[in-house]
Design a protein around this motif. Structure first.
Motif, PDB file in Angstrom:
ATOM      1  N   GLY A  68     -41.234 -60.024 -36.718  1.00  0.00           N
ATOM      2  CA  GLY A  68     -40.749 -60.896 -37.780  1.00  0.00           C
ATOM      3  C   GLY A  68     -41.890 -61.636 -38.442  1.00  0.00           C
ATOM      4  N   THR A  69     -41.598 -62.279 -39.562  1.00  0.00           N
ATOM      5  CA  THR A  69     -42.605 -62.965 -40.373  1.00  0.00           C
ATOM      6  C   THR A  69     -42.092 -64.347 -40.746  1.00  0.00           C
ATOM      7  OG1 THR A  69     -43.225 -60.819 -41.332  1.00  0.00           O
ATOM      8  CG2 THR A  69     -44.033 -62.794 -42.452  1.00  0.00           C
ATOM      9  N   LEU A  70     -42.944 -65.343 -40.645  1.00  0.00           N
ATOM     10  CA  LEU A  70     -42.602 -66.682 -41.132  1.00  0.00           C
ATOM     11  C   LEU A  70     -42.679 -66.687 -42.647  1.00  0.00           C
ATOM     12  CD1 LEU A  70     -44.598 -68.981 -38.671  1.00  0.00           C
ATOM     13  CD2 LEU A  70     -42.212 -68.283 -38.506  1.00  0.00           C
ATOM     14  N   VAL A  71     -41.675 -67.272 -43.284  1.00  0.00           N
ATOM     15  CA  VAL A  71     -41.622 -67.325 -44.749  1.00  0.00           C
ATOM     16  C   VAL A  71     -41.282 -68.755 -45.174  1.00  0.00           C
ATOM     17  CG1 VAL A  71     -40.937 -64.902 -44.928  1.00  0.00           C
ATOM     18  CG2 VAL A  71     -39.166 -66.679 -44.821  1.00  0.00           C
ATOM     19  N   VAL A  93     -37.587 -67.459 -41.326  1.00  0.00           N
ATOM     20  CA  VAL A  93     -38.175 -66.204 -40.876  1.00  0.00           C
ATOM     21  C   VAL A  93     -37.458 -65.042 -41.551  1.00  0.00           C
ATOM     22  CG1 VAL A  93     -38.764 -67.195 -38.632  1.00  0.00           C
ATOM     23  CG2 VAL A  93     -36.620 -65.956 -38.889  1.00  0.00           C
ATOM     24  N   THR A  94     -38.130 -63.898 -41.569  1.00  0.00           N
ATOM     25  CA  THR A  94     -37.495 -62.669 -42.008  1.00  0.00           C
ATOM     26  C   THR A  94     -37.853 -61.570 -41.028  1.00  0.00           C
ATOM     27  OG1 THR A  94     -37.132 -61.177 -43.890  1.00  0.00           O
ATOM     28  CG2 THR A  94     -39.386 -61.890 -43.515  1.00  0.00           C
ATOM     29  N   LEU A  95     -36.918 -60.699 -40.769  1.00  0.00           N
ATOM     30  CA  LEU A  95     -37.122 -59.574 -39.870  1.00  0.00           C
ATOM     31  C   LEU A  95     -37.219 -58.283 -40.672  1.00  0.00           C
ATOM     32  CD1 LEU A  95     -34.546 -60.431 -37.041  1.00  0.00           C
ATOM     33  CD2 LEU A  95     -36.982 -60.999 -37.148  1.00  0.00           C
ATOM     34  N   VAL A 130     -47.402 -64.436 -41.210  1.00  0.00           N
ATOM     35  CA  VAL A 130     -46.813 -65.269 -42.257  1.00  0.00           C
ATOM     36  C   VAL A 130     -46.994 -64.571 -43.600  1.00  0.00           C
ATOM     37  CG1 VAL A 130     -47.353 -67.413 -41.017  1.00  0.00           C
ATOM     38  CG2 VAL A 130     -48.961 -66.544 -42.711  1.00  0.00           C
ATOM     39  N   THR A 131     -46.181 -64.956 -44.572  1.00  0.00           N
ATOM     40  CA  THR A 131     -46.437 -64.506 -45.931  1.00  0.00           C
ATOM     41  C   THR A 131     -47.734 -65.140 -46.413  1.00  0.00           C
ATOM     42  OG1 THR A 131     -44.932 -66.277 -46.654  1.00  0.00           O
ATOM     43  CG2 THR A 131     -44.077 -64.027 -46.656  1.00  0.00           C
ATOM     44  N   ASP A 132     -48.495 -64.406 -47.241  1.00  0.00           N
ATOM     45  CA  ASP A 132     -49.742 -64.970 -47.738  1.00  0.00           C
ATOM     46  C   ASP A 132     -49.449 -66.137 -48.680  1.00  0.00           C
ATOM     47  OD1 ASP A 132     -49.028 -63.869 -50.203  1.00  0.00           O
ATOM     48  OD2 ASP A 132     -50.551 -62.310 -50.176  1.00  0.00           O
TER      49      ASP A 132
END
Length: 320
Positions: A68-71, A93-95, A130-132
Motif C-alpha cells: 500500500g501507499t500513503l496518500v 492510504v491506497t492499496l 508515499v506519493t511524491d
C-alpha cells in the motif's frame, strides 16, 4: 528534532520475537501504540509537536502495512509539506486493488482512497511508500479544496520540488478526475515566494473570498510587506503566538520596521496565528474598515493607480 530522528524511536512488534521483555513492555502504559504493530515510547512521543506526532503516526501506519501507499494528508505529513494546523488529520492510504480490506484486515481509523498510481508518482521516505510531492499536493487540492491545495502547492514551489509547468504536466497525465478544475486553479494561483503555511492560507482565503486590490510580498524600500492593500495598507502575518513568544530584539526590529513604513505613509496591521485561526472574519472586517478609512483620507487616488494589482488577475503576484 528532524522526522528522521523521531521515527528511529518507532518499534515494530513483529521484530521482537527474541526480546520478550520489550515485547511485554509494549502492553503497558510506557509505550503508545501508533499502528497495529507499531509503538513508540510514550514520553518521547508526547513531547513531539503536533505536526511531527502526525508524521510519526503516518510513518508507523506505512510500516505496519504489508503493501500500500500513503496518500493525501498522510503523505503530506511525511514530506513535511505545509498543511493547515487545525485541519483534521487522517491516515490516508491506497492499496493496489483500490479497495478497502475486509473486516479486521483494515487499518483502524484509516481512510482508504481509490487512487490508481503510476510508478513515477511514488517514492520511499523513512522506509514507507508515499506519493511524491507533486502527486501529494494535487491530491490535497482534489480531496480538500482550493484553499488547502494552494497551501500545499506553495510549499512544493517554495521548496523547489517542482515548477508550475511540472505541476500542470502531472495533472494532465492523470487524465480526467474529480475536482480537476480546483486543482488547476490552485496551480495557477500558487507562488514560490511564500514564507509560511499561514501566509499561504491567508492569501488563499483572500482569493477564495474574492478580495482584490492587494499584492503579496510587495517591496517597500528596503523592506518586504507580506500583503500590501491599495498600495497603502501593510498587513503582516506572524506565525508566532502573540508577543510573548518573541525575543526583545525581534520585537524591537518589528517596531522599527513598522515605524519606518508608517513614516513612508504605510500604516501596518499585524495579525497572529490565533487571530487568523479563530477570528478570520473579524480580521478581514478590520482590514476592510482600514482600507475604507484610507480611501476617505485621500488614498483612493493611490489605489486607483494600482488597478493592475486588483482583482483575481493581480491577486497573489510576487514582487521581486
Amino acid at each position: 528534532m528532524e522526522l528522521a530522528n523521531a521515527v528511529e524511536g518507532v518499534v515494530d512488534k513483529r521484530k521482537l520475537s527474541r526480546n520478550a521483555e520489550l515485547k511485554a513492555a509494549l502492553i503497558g502504559d510506557e509505550y503508545a501504540q501508533l499502528a497495529a504493530t507499531q509503538y513508540m515510547a510514550r514520553a518521547a512521543f508526547e513531547t513531539l509537536p503536533k505536526w511531527m506526532r502526525e508524521a510519526v503516526e503516518a510513518v508507523a501506519t506505512g510500516r505496519g502495512m504489508y503493501k500500500g501507499t500513503l496518500v493525501g494528508r498522510s503523505a503530506a505529513r511525511v514530506h513535511g509539506m505545509w498543511m493547515l494546523p487545525w485541519a483534521p488529520f487522517a491516515h490516508e492510504v491506497t492499496l493496489p486493488s483500490g479497495k478497502r480490506p475486509a473486516g479486521s484486515k483494515a487499518l483502524r481509523g484509516a481512510v482508504y482512497r481509490w487512487s490508481p498510481l503510476r510508478d513515477d508518482e511514488k517514492e520511499k521516505l523513512h522506509g514507507v511508500e508515499v506519493t511524491d510531492a507533486v502527486r501529494t499536493c494535487i491530491d490535497i487540492a482534489r480531496y480538500y479544496g482550493f484553499v488547502e491545495g494552494l497551501v500545499a502547492m506553495d510549499w512544493v514551489l517554495a521548496a523547489g520540488k517542482a515548477t508550475r509547468e511540472q505541476l500542470l504536466e502531472a495533472a494532465a497525465k492523470m487524465g480526467r478526475f474529480r475536482n480537476k478544475a480546483v486543482v488547476l486553479r490552485a496551480i495557477a494561483c500558487a507562488v514560490s515566494g511564500s514564507d509560511s503555511a499561514l501566509e499561504s492560507w491567508f492569501r488563499a482565503e483572500l482569493i477564495e473570498r474574492g478580495v482584490g486590490g492587494w499584492r503579496f510580498q510587495a517591496q517597500i524600500g528596503p523592506f518586504r510587506a507580506d500583503f500590501l492593500f491599495d498600495e497603502i495598507l501593510v498587513v503582516e502575518i506572524d506565525g508566532r503566538s502573540k508577543t510573548r513568544d518573541k525575543a526583545n530584539e525581534v520585537l524591537r526590529a518589528e517596531r522599527d520596521r513598522e515605524r519606518w513604513m508608517l513614516r513612508q505613509g504605510h500604516p501596518v496591521m499585524r495579525y497572529y496565528y490565533e487571530d487568523l485561526r479563530d477570528h478570520l472574519d473579524r480580521v478581514l472586517a478590520e482590514i476592510g474598515d482600514a482600507r475604507r478609512r484610507g480611501h476617505a483620507a485621500g488614498g483612493a487616488s493611490a489605489a486607483s493607480g494600482a488597478s493592475g494589482a486588483s482583482g483575481a488577475s493581480g491577486a497573489g503576484r510576487k514582487v521581486e
